[in-house]
Design an enzyme around this catalytic site. Structure first.
Site, short mmCIF file in Angstrom:
data_model
loop_
_atom_site.label_atom_id
_atom_site.label_comp_id
_atom_site.label_asym_id
_atom_site.label_seq_id
_atom_site.Cartn_x
_atom_site.Cartn_y
_atom_site.Cartn_z
N GLU A 1 0.82 -1.21 0.00
CA GLU A 1 0.00 0.00 0.00
C GLU A 1 0.86 1.26 0.00
O GLU A 1 1.83 1.37 0.76
CB GLU A 1 -0.92 -0.01 1.22
CG GLU A 1 -1.89 1.16 1.26
CD GLU A 1 -2.87 1.05 2.42
OE1 GLU A 1 -3.47 2.09 2.78
OE2 GLU A 1 -3.04 -0.05 2.98
N ASP B 1 5.39 -13.42 12.42
CA ASP B 1 4.04 -13.90 12.14
C ASP B 1 3.04 -12.74 12.22
O ASP B 1 2.62 -12.34 13.31
CB ASP B 1 3.68 -14.99 13.14
CG ASP B 1 2.39 -15.71 12.79
OD1 ASP B 1 1.57 -15.15 12.05
OD2 ASP B 1 2.19 -16.85 13.28
#
Length: 423
Positions: free
Chosen positions: A83, A277
């Protein structure tokens, strides 16, 4: 129509053969098949061992946030994200608070929680005390699972036993508190829970079911705070507007969800870049935001005694600098080296500072020009590429759209057509 593939045969194939099989089974276009065969900075043999049925890799841009001072030290921070605006937002926010010393951070520790669920306990209150009385025995079992962790100063730190009323009656839930040091620690605490489970069943006379970590890592909280002078953010009116905007996020879950998504734009990008993660960190953050029964903002904004805009953030940050993809993925290793952190705790604190910086930038944009003005200006290059622009054409199309004052797919196509006709 997609053809069926034999799961066992498919899994045993090489990545190249799997891709060929997928192309044949789906009728994938030559252009798409060629794109999936493009090399990346992750070698196929490494990627093939990281997931099952690997056929390709997907590249995500990595940018570097500049200008950050964290605990008195200059930082360059990598962000992996698709983005626009995010890296620029973080850098801008960092530059605006340099005059007040940048970001100050802290950490509650590196303790993870493993849960052991027990069903069908006839006398749960007595069973709870039975387990608590066996803490040293439990410590020995847990610490016996990982000698390397003990060598690095980690290991069992305590236990909690909760009685949870559920739709299926009372459940006994044991929490193992384990200091995992520089590892995220999922595998370590899961191993301890599984090793301990048979003994818990014996002691409680119940049935042990789940044995797994909790991603609500509220013993591993990262905290960051910073102050921005009014002259560096556009004046007292902007400051007060940002405080008012944050008050809505503290009270309304509809606003809090978008506010926290913005925070996670920065946080998840650093977590991904360093091979950690993202799903675990995101789950923990959102659960923490709802811990008091209503979903709220992870950040808080107020005016300090000097009249500065003061921001603070606190959230679980279960990240590591050893184990998992942080070591298996060569790009993650390189980007982790770039951060120059000494371990998991320092990395978590830097990530929290990035989250606060991103939240400042988003609030500032919302309370001044609006989120779309800066975002769309940065997004213009993507629009140009989607319209078919390549190489130098991208900048030419962006410039044409900016001159026209319209950033859209139709404006990009028209600008590209005109540019090519002139060329």
């Amino acid at each position: 129509m997609t053809q069926a593939l034999d799961a066992g045969v498919f899994a045993a194939l090489s990545p190249e053969a799997r891709l060929n099989g997928v192309v044949e089974a789906t009728g994938l276009s030559d252009a798409s098949a060629a794109q999936l065969r493009e090399p990346s900075n992750l070698a196929p043999d490494v990627a093939n061992h990281m997931i099952e049925n690997m056929i390709s890799t997907i590249a995500i841009p990595v940018g570097v946030a500049t200008g950050m001072i964290v605990d008195g030290r200059e930082r360059l921070v990598p962000l992996a994200i698709e983005e626009t605006s995010i890296v620029g937002f973080v850098s801008d926010a960092a530059a605006r608070c340099r005059a007040t010393g940048g970001f100050s951070t802290s950490m509650s520790g590196t303790v993870m929680i493993a849960q052991v669920q027990v069903l069908g306990v006839a006398n749960p209150h007595a069973a709870r005390l039975e387990i608590l009385a066996r803490e040293e025995e439990i410590r020995a079992i847990c610490d016996g699972c990982d000698s390397v962790l003990l060598e690095h100063g980690g290991g069992f730190r305590g236990l909690e036993v909760r009685l949870v009323e559920s739709s299926q009656g009372m459940m006994l839930v044991l929490h193992l508190l384990v200091d995992t040091r520089d590892a995220m620690g999922a595998n370590t605490v899961n191993t301890m829970a599984e090793r301990l489970a048979p003994r818990i069943g014996e002691w409680t006379k119940g049935t042990v079911l789940l044995r797994i970590l909790s991603n609500l890592a509220d013993r591993r909280l990262a905290r960051a705070r910073a102050a921005w002078r009014v002259e560096d953010i556009g004046g007292a009116q902007v400051r007060d507007a940002m405080v008012s905007a944050s008050a809505l996020a503290a009270s309304d879950p509809y606003r809090a969800a978008t506010n926290n998504k913005g925070i996670m734009n920065g946080i998840s990008a650093v977590v991904l870049a360093t091979g950690n993660d993202t799903r675990a960190v995101e789950a923990g953050a959102h659960a923490f935001a709802a811990r008091e029964g209503s979903y709220r903002s992870l950040s808080h904004w107020e005016v300090d005694p000097e009249g500065n805009l003061s921001g603070a953030i606190e959230l679980p940050m279960a990240v590591g600098t050893v184990g998992g993809a942080t070591r298996a993925h060569p790009t993650a290793r390189a980007l982790l080296e770039l951060t120059q952190v000494s371990g998991a705790e320092e990395l978590a604190r830097v990530i929290a500072a990035v989250g606060l910086a991103q939240n400042f930038a988003a609030l500032h944009a919302l309370c001044t020009d609006g989120i779309q003005k800066g975002h769309m200006a940065r997004h213009a290059a993507n629009v140009a590429i989607e319209a078919g622009a390549t190489g130098p054409e991208v900048e030419a199309v962006v410039a044409a759209m900016a001159k026209r004052g319209t950033i859209s797919a139709s404006a990009a196509r028209e600008a590209l057509r005109s540019h090519r006709e002139e060329a």
